[in-house]
Scaffold this motif. Sequence first.
Motif, short mmCIF file in Angstrom:
data_model
loop_
_atom_site.label_atom_id
_atom_site.label_comp_id
_atom_site.label_asym_id
_atom_site.label_seq_id
_atom_site.Cartn_x
_atom_site.Cartn_y
_atom_site.Cartn_z
N ASP A 173 5.08 10.88 7.24
CA ASP A 173 4.76 9.60 6.60
C ASP A 173 5.59 9.35 5.35
O ASP A 173 5.91 8.20 5.03
CB ASP A 173 3.29 9.53 6.26
CG ASP A 173 2.42 9.41 7.51
OD1 ASP A 173 1.19 9.53 7.38
OD2 ASP A 173 2.96 9.22 8.60
N ARG A 176 9.27 7.92 6.58
CA ARG A 176 9.42 6.88 7.59
C ARG A 176 10.43 5.82 7.16
O ARG A 176 10.72 5.67 5.97
CB ARG A 176 8.07 6.21 7.86
CG ARG A 176 7.09 7.08 8.65
CD ARG A 176 5.76 6.37 8.82
NE ARG A 176 4.81 7.16 9.59
CZ ARG A 176 4.65 7.05 10.91
NH1 ARG A 176 5.38 6.16 11.57
NH2 ARG A 176 3.78 7.80 11.54
N ALA A 178 11.07 1.97 6.86
CA ALA A 178 10.28 0.75 6.76
C ALA A 178 10.66 -0.24 7.84
O ALA A 178 11.83 -0.34 8.25
CB ALA A 178 10.46 0.11 5.38
N ASP A 215 1.78 1.59 8.43
CA ASP A 215 2.15 0.80 7.26
C ASP A 215 3.51 1.18 6.68
O ASP A 215 4.24 0.33 6.17
CB ASP A 215 1.08 0.94 6.16
CG ASP A 215 -0.19 0.17 6.50
OD1 ASP A 215 -0.12 -0.74 7.35
OD2 ASP A 215 -1.24 0.49 5.91
N ALA A 216 3.85 2.46 6.75
CA ALA A 216 5.11 2.93 6.15
C ALA A 216 6.31 2.73 7.07
O ALA A 216 7.44 2.97 6.66
CB ALA A 216 4.99 4.41 5.77
N GLY A 277 -2.76 3.63 7.66
CA GLY A 277 -2.25 4.28 6.46
C GLY A 277 -2.59 5.74 6.40
O GLY A 277 -2.37 6.39 5.40
N SER A 287 5.23 7.51 -2.19
CA SER A 287 5.94 6.35 -1.69
C SER A 287 7.43 6.67 -1.62
O SER A 287 7.92 7.54 -2.31
CB SER A 287 5.71 5.15 -2.61
OG SER A 287 6.16 5.44 -3.92
#
Length: 406
Positions: A173, A176, A178, A215-216, A277, A287
């Motif tokens: 995660d 990843r 985007a 989400d990522a 998520g 992040s």
Amino acid sequence: MKPYLEDESVRLYLGEALDVLPTLPDSSVDAIVCDPPYALTELPTTLVTDALTAWLTGDRAHVPAAGRGFMGRDWDRFVPPPAIWDECLRVLKPGGHLAAFAGARTVDLMGLSIRLAGLQIRDSIDWINGAGMPKGKHQLKPAHEPIILARKPLAGTVAATILAHGTGGLNIDGCRTAAGQDYRDKCASVVGLSSNRNGDTYGEWTGTRTDSAHDAGRWPTNVILSHLPLVDEHGRPAGDACADGCVPDGCPVAELDQQTAAMRASKPSKTGSGGKGGGTIYGGGKSIPKDGYVPVSRDDQGGASRFFPVFRYEPKAPTSERPRLADGTAWPTVKPLALMRWLVRLITPPGGTVLDWCAGTGTTLEAARLEDFPAIGVERDQTAAELCLVRLNKPYSVALFDGGAA
């Protein structure tokens, strides 16, 4: 052994790896990220077979008295022998990963040396860049560097190893790529959300239909792209030629997009896509940092480059990332910081310790610090170690740990 440098996050030793590594405790590091010698020189078959014979008959530290390697450097005359990787295996925790850069011509020999130590080759990441120069009329322009991904054997299953040691998986995660609505729509259609594409071949889907979009963004790939660099008057990379838009000729990202042409987003699904998520393996990671790494999805429309991680500082580190001594001395083989951050983040569990046994000017160590991992470095060259001090003594911001800017 007394460290050459030690602070709250980094410990650097000046010395030969085979002198320093034996002083580290067993199973004491979580990940190893390194850029070892490639042996960019002529290696006659007899030289290679003699080295293999020595390795297989007990002389695991044997390095042939070959010529000089990259830019005439003695340290690049051959790939690291199994004795180095023996120590890497010992200090890694069960399931701990190793990411080692290699040369395109000698990745086979590097991989064999790693295998002989008992590390398991898991994959190879291809770092595609555009700034290599052919060294002769009968050579191809070098445009990629392989990164060997290996792992110390597990202590049972992956799940059991993660529970016992924290190692064994990858931070999917946190690495990843985007993506935009096109990706979400395709994920929804695969499982049948707002779709009638069920039952034609395998029978009607009876399981719970959940949106697989994350989400990522997309799952990280084993191909990494780099934009074209700016070059100085000597033809050496000095910055990012694509900072204000992709250069149409020569940039690997632009070339890929031109060959695949623009791809339009699919028709939006009626239900949309909430995305998930939750963590994958280590999950819930940091992040994605914005300095150098390019996670922009462009609403997920465009060429095929959007399926891969893309880095801006290409393909070697720009001048701003190359530490220099007061007399102007710099190091010739510096990797981009954003790329090293991505690798460190990929294979290191939360709170894990990163080792680089050939630290050079400390790019891996800085990357680990910025990703909030403690790091241990070993470097044999006095000049490189001094450059490492220059790098690590720069001010840095805790905001970088969360993807912010310094």
